[in-house]
Design a protein around this motif. Structure first.
Motif, PDB file in Angstrom:
ATOM      1  N   ARG A  23       0.888  -1.068   0.027  1.00  0.00           N
ATOM      2  CA  ARG A  23       0.099   0.025  -0.105  1.00  0.00           C
ATOM      3  C   ARG A  23       0.913   0.973   0.181  1.00  0.00           C
ATOM      4  NH1 ARG A  23      -4.126   3.141   3.533  1.00  0.00           N
ATOM      5  NH2 ARG A  23      -5.912   2.875   2.323  1.00  0.00           N
ATOM      6  N   LEU A  24       0.743   2.220  -0.864  1.00  0.00           N
ATOM      7  CA  LEU A  24       1.441   3.372  -1.024  1.00  0.00           C
ATOM      8  C   LEU A  24       0.556   4.604  -0.972  1.00  0.00           C
ATOM      9  CD1 LEU A  24       2.888   2.583  -4.460  1.00  0.00           C
ATOM     10  CD2 LEU A  24       3.442   1.797  -2.483  1.00  0.00           C
ATOM     11  N   ASP A  25       1.211   5.433   0.097  1.00  0.00           N
ATOM     12  CA  ASP A  25       0.524   6.706   0.248  1.00  0.00           C
ATOM     13  C   ASP A  25       1.375   7.654   0.781  1.00  0.00           C
ATOM     14  OD1 ASP A  25      -2.061   8.002   1.102  1.00  0.00           O
ATOM     15  OD2 ASP A  25      -1.384   8.135   3.215  1.00  0.00           O
ATOM     16  N   GLY A  26       0.940   8.883   0.240  1.00  0.00           N
ATOM     17  CA  GLY A  26       2.123   9.961   0.944  1.00  0.00           C
ATOM     18  C   GLY A  26       3.385   9.968   0.235  1.00  0.00           C
ATOM     19  N   GLY A  27       3.605   9.311  -0.993  1.00  0.00           N
ATOM     20  CA  GLY A  27       4.961   9.059  -1.638  1.00  0.00           C
ATOM     21  C   GLY A  27       5.918   7.816  -0.735  1.00  0.00           C
ATOM     22  N   ARG A  28       5.190   7.251   0.166  1.00  0.00           N
ATOM     23  CA  ARG A  28       5.987   6.236   0.969  1.00  0.00           C
ATOM     24  C   ARG A  28       5.125   5.063   0.853  1.00  0.00           C
ATOM     25  NH1 ARG A  28      11.205   8.204   2.705  1.00  0.00           N
ATOM     26  NH2 ARG A  28      10.786  10.392   2.446  1.00  0.00           N
ATOM     27  N   VAL A  29       5.931   3.953   1.209  1.00  0.00           N
ATOM     28  CA  VAL A  29       5.294   2.521   1.442  1.00  0.00           C
ATOM     29  C   VAL A  29       4.475   2.540   2.866  1.00  0.00           C
ATOM     30  CG1 VAL A  29       5.583   0.244   1.598  1.00  0.00           C
ATOM     31  CG2 VAL A  29       7.031   1.499  -0.038  1.00  0.00           C
ATOM     32  N   GLU A  30       3.181   2.632   2.852  1.00  0.00           N
ATOM     33  CA  GLU A  30       2.534   2.739   4.060  1.00  0.00           C
ATOM     34  C   GLU A  30       2.331   1.369   4.795  1.00  0.00           C
ATOM     35  OE1 GLU A  30      -1.917   2.757   4.749  1.00  0.00           O
ATOM     36  OE2 GLU A  30      -1.342   4.813   4.951  1.00  0.00           O
ATOM     37  N   ALA A  31       2.272   0.182   3.770  1.00  0.00           N
ATOM     38  CA  ALA A  31       2.293  -1.198   4.333  1.00  0.00           C
ATOM     39  C   ALA A  31       2.391  -2.117   3.343  1.00  0.00           C
ATOM     40  CB  ALA A  31       0.967  -1.388   5.116  1.00  0.00           C
ATOM     41  N   VAL A  32       3.000  -3.451   3.932  1.00  0.00           N
ATOM     42  CA  VAL A  32       3.411  -4.431   3.041  1.00  0.00           C
ATOM     43  C   VAL A  32       2.792  -5.588   3.763  1.00  0.00           C
ATOM     44  CG1 VAL A  32       5.078  -5.832   2.316  1.00  0.00           C
ATOM     45  CG2 VAL A  32       5.505  -3.750   2.405  1.00  0.00           C
ATOM     46  N   GLY A  33       1.766  -6.438   3.262  1.00  0.00           N
ATOM     47  CA  GLY A  33       1.215  -7.585   3.747  1.00  0.00           C
ATOM     48  C   GLY A  33       0.469  -8.352   2.790  1.00  0.00           C
ATOM     49  N   ASP A  34      -0.873  -8.526   2.907  1.00  0.00           N
ATOM     50  CA  ASP A  34      -1.592  -9.401   2.015  1.00  0.00           C
ATOM     51  C   ASP A  34      -2.535  -8.533   1.521  1.00  0.00           C
ATOM     52  OD1 ASP A  34      -3.808  -9.114   4.233  1.00  0.00           O
ATOM     53  OD2 ASP A  34      -3.199 -10.932   4.930  1.00  0.00           O
ATOM     54  N   ASP A  35      -3.402  -9.234   0.715  1.00  0.00           N
ATOM     55  CA  ASP A  35      -4.646  -8.440  -0.078  1.00  0.00           C
ATOM     56  C   ASP A  35      -5.722  -7.614   1.021  1.00  0.00           C
ATOM     57  OD1 ASP A  35      -3.122  -9.785  -2.061  1.00  0.00           O
ATOM     58  OD2 ASP A  35      -4.694 -10.821  -3.125  1.00  0.00           O
ATOM     59  N   THR A  36      -5.414  -8.079   2.071  1.00  0.00           N
ATOM     60  CA  THR A  36      -6.579  -7.203   3.177  1.00  0.00           C
ATOM     61  C   THR A  36      -6.332  -5.864   3.213  1.00  0.00           C
ATOM     62  OG1 THR A  36      -5.397  -7.987   5.059  1.00  0.00           O
ATOM     63  CG2 THR A  36      -7.198  -9.299   4.202  1.00  0.00           C
ATOM     64  N   LEU A  37      -5.039  -5.346   2.756  1.00  0.00           N
ATOM     65  CA  LEU A  37      -4.478  -3.898   2.761  1.00  0.00           C
ATOM     66  C   LEU A  37      -5.347  -3.003   1.748  1.00  0.00           C
ATOM     67  CD1 LEU A  37      -0.748  -4.200   2.388  1.00  0.00           C
ATOM     68  CD2 LEU A  37      -1.827  -4.014   4.632  1.00  0.00           C
ATOM     69  N   LEU A  38      -6.047  -3.583   1.056  1.00  0.00           N
ATOM     70  CA  LEU A  38      -6.942  -2.622   0.177  1.00  0.00           C
ATOM     71  C   LEU A  38      -7.975  -2.111   1.073  1.00  0.00           C
ATOM     72  CD1 LEU A  38      -7.634  -1.784  -2.830  1.00  0.00           C
ATOM     73  CD2 LEU A  38      -8.941  -3.885  -3.119  1.00  0.00           C
ATOM     74  N   ARG A  39      -8.147  -0.891   0.876  1.00  0.00           N
ATOM     75  CA  ARG A  39      -9.438  -0.104   1.517  1.00  0.00           C
ATOM     76  C   ARG A  39     -10.209   0.497   0.246  1.00  0.00           C
ATOM     77  NH1 ARG A  39      -7.289  -2.436   4.820  1.00  0.00           N
ATOM     78  NH2 ARG A  39      -6.376  -1.674   6.808  1.00  0.00           N
ATOM     79  N   PRO A  40     -11.522   0.847   0.713  1.00  0.00           N
ATOM     80  CA  PRO A  40     -12.654   1.421  -0.147  1.00  0.00           C
ATOM     81  C   PRO A  40     -11.877   2.825  -0.391  1.00  0.00           C
ATOM     82  CG  PRO A  40     -13.632   0.617   1.728  1.00  0.00           C
ATOM     83  CD  PRO A  40     -12.322   0.341   2.014  1.00  0.00           C
ATOM     84  N   GLY A  41     -11.756   3.283  -1.634  1.00  0.00           N
ATOM     85  CA  GLY A  41     -11.227   4.498  -2.072  1.00  0.00           C
ATOM     86  C   GLY A  41      -9.915   4.494  -2.723  1.00  0.00           C
ATOM     87  N   ASP A  42      -9.269   3.536  -2.373  1.00  0.00           N
ATOM     88  CA  ASP A  42      -7.809   3.446  -2.974  1.00  0.00           C
ATOM     89  C   ASP A  42      -7.648   3.147  -4.420  1.00  0.00           C
ATOM     90  OD1 ASP A  42      -7.065   3.306  -0.424  1.00  0.00           O
ATOM     91  OD2 ASP A  42      -6.384   1.071  -0.146  1.00  0.00           O
ATOM     92  N   GLU A  43      -6.983   3.740  -5.193  1.00  0.00           N
ATOM     93  CA  GLU A  43      -6.496   3.219  -6.410  1.00  0.00           C
ATOM     94  C   GLU A  43      -6.159   1.630  -6.402  1.00  0.00           C
ATOM     95  OE1 GLU A  43      -4.071   4.513 -10.664  1.00  0.00           O
ATOM     96  OE2 GLU A  43      -3.402   5.118  -8.568  1.00  0.00           O
ATOM     97  N   HIS A  44      -6.977   0.831  -7.117  1.00  0.00           N
ATOM     98  CA  HIS A  44      -6.253  -0.762  -7.027  1.00  0.00           C
ATOM     99  C   HIS A  44      -5.799  -1.256  -8.232  1.00  0.00           C
ATOM    100  CE1 HIS A  44      -7.840  -5.073  -6.818  1.00  0.00           C
ATOM    101  NE2 HIS A  44      -6.645  -4.996  -6.306  1.00  0.00           N
ATOM    102  N   VAL A  45      -4.475  -1.729  -8.168  1.00  0.00           N
ATOM    103  CA  VAL A  45      -3.613  -2.727  -9.188  1.00  0.00           C
ATOM    104  C   VAL A  45      -3.541  -3.702  -8.654  1.00  0.00           C
ATOM    105  CG1 VAL A  45      -1.744  -2.414 -10.354  1.00  0.00           C
ATOM    106  CG2 VAL A  45      -2.485  -0.216  -9.456  1.00  0.00           C
ATOM    107  N   ASP A  46      -4.291  -4.464  -9.708  1.00  0.00           N
ATOM    108  CA  ASP A  46      -4.158  -6.218  -9.357  1.00  0.00           C
ATOM    109  C   ASP A  46      -3.072  -6.649 -10.339  1.00  0.00           C
ATOM    110  OD1 ASP A  46      -4.508  -8.857  -9.430  1.00  0.00           O
ATOM    111  OD2 ASP A  46      -6.608  -8.830 -10.109  1.00  0.00           O
TER     112      ASP A  46
END
Length: 425
Positions: A23-46
């Motif tokens: 998950r990328l936010d604010g120019g940084r890597v916010e989190a690394v994990g599994d697919d549950t990182l996806l949140r509503p409103g995120d730009e999603h890349v599969d």
């Protein structure tokens, strides 16, 4: 914009992990994990089974106008410049701060003796005449924005056109001055003896694997000194193989664009000496250095003949694997390892809190290194790059114009020294 990439294999800069999402936010890597990182409103890349890598780092380039945009188009998010004129560096530092260009760290002008390499291409520029010049030379480079110092050394056995060179005491003085200024020192060498000559000076990095055969004892001496080596095995791509320039037969060729493909085709038809260098020796040296425990860093020396900013780093990875590095170790040589050696603590790995410089490729490059050439997407500080924007741009035209001018300058200088150079070609 927050971007979450799911369904991926994640190579963190050192190894393949168990993670499947970043998950990328604010120019940084916010989190690394599994697919549950996806949140509503995120730009999603599969990612669909592709592999995520940290943004690639080319540890040895020379700048051309627009080169940073070209590098980013091939997934290289940081370049380490090892000799460019101050005006070129100034422009590159401005461009490198933009989201559509790779970041850059430069030496500005390197330290060489009057008339020494690379005078043919870059003169006029300030020279170093002896140890007494060291403090002022380093201070002037810092004022130009240098992040490291480049020094050039020739032991007199490295080429057909001997040139003046700095001596060992002068390089020792330059290294001491650079370290006092907080700069790492990268030393150009081309021979095994030259590499060993400089170990006592305290240089941090050797730029180029030697082109003549090293002994195991010499490789071990480099390891004991704690010196890293930038490999630049891509120099071999300056010579046709089976009648074609290597980059033109790679998966990258369609993405180079017609203008750069034409340049490579012309370079393949240039005058060449009757006896070409034996690049197997350089690969053997890379293997010896690795076995001795020397950190190897991927660098291309672009834009030497046959090399292209960004694209050639993928060829460098292939050369490293051919020299005996496992694919994952080759990837580390272009991500975590150069970041560690050059003190770039904010990049080179996919870890929370670090820069969101990310490359997505199709396939498993930790198994088949050629898969890095199959780029799907690139992010610099979380901003997705337009991989097609450089080709046909004003930056491309400016870079090609500068390359032609440099080439013509070198040819004129060689012809002055060797009036029969290229006769009849």
């Amino acid at each position: 914009m927050t971007t979450t990439i799911t369904g991926a294999r994640v190579f963190d800069g050192e190894r393949l992990t168990e993670h499947t999402a970043v998950r990328l936010d604010g120019g940084r890597v916010e989190a690394v994990g599994d697919d549950t990182l996806l949140r509503p409103g995120d730009e999603h890349v599969d990612a669909r089974g592709g592999t995520l890598l940290p943004g690639l780092i080319d540890a040895h380039v020379h700048l051309l106008p627009g080169a940073l945009r070209q590098a980013l188009a091939f997934g290289v998010t940081t370049v380490l410049d090892m000799f460019s004129k101050p005006d070129t560096v100034r422009d590159a530092l401005v461009q490198g701060a933009r989201p559509d260009a790779a970041d850059v760290r430069s030496s500005s002008v390197g330290a060489t003796a009057p008339g020494g390499h690379p005078s043919m291409m870059y003169a006029p520029f300030p020279y170093v005449t002896g140890p007494a010049d060291a403090e002022r030379f380093v201070a002037d480079r810092v004022a130009e924005g240098a992040a490291h110092l480049k020094v050039l050394y020739d032991d007199g056995t490295g080429g057909p056109l001997p040139m003046p060179s700095l001596d060992v005491p002068t390089i020792a003085a330059l290294t001491a001055a650079a370290h006092r200024a907080g700069l790492l020192v990268a030393a150009h060498v081309s021979t095994a003896r030259g590499a060993v000559d400089l170990l006592s000076t305290g240089v941090d990095v050797l730029a180029h694997v030697p082109f003549d055969a090293m002994t195991g004892r010499q490789a071990e001496a480099v390891a004991r000194a704690g010196v890293a080596v930038v490999t630049t095995l891509s120099i071999a791509d300056g010579f046709p193989r089976d009648g074609a320039m290597p980059l033109l037969t790679s998966a990258l060729a369609p993405r180079l664009g017609p203008a750069w493909r034409a340049v490579l085709e012309r370079q393949g038809r240039r005058w060449l000496p009757p006896r070409l260098p034996d690049f197997a020796v350089a690969r053997d040296n890379a293997r010896l250095l690795r076995e001795a425990g020397v950190p190897l860093l991927a660098g291309t020396d672009a834009p030497n003949p046959g090399t292209v900013h960004g694209a050639s780093l993928h060829r460098e990875l292939e050369h490293l694997v051919a020299a005996g590095l496992p694919p994952a170790e080759a990837l580390a040589a272009a991500t975590a390892r150069p970041a560690a050696v050059f003190g770039l603590a904010d990049r080179g790995r996919l870890h929370p809190g670090l820069r969101a410089d990310v490359v997505l490729v199709d396939g498993h490059p930790d198994r088949d290194i050629a898969r890095t050439q199959h780029l799907t997407a690139v992010w610099k500080e979380g901003v997705r790059a337009d991989l097609d924007a450089y080709v046909g741009s004003a930056d491309e035209r400016d870079g090609l114009t500068a390359l032609r001018a440099q080439t013509e300058k070198v040819i004129a200088a060689v012809r002055e020294l060797l009036p029969t150079f290229g006769a009849g070609e």
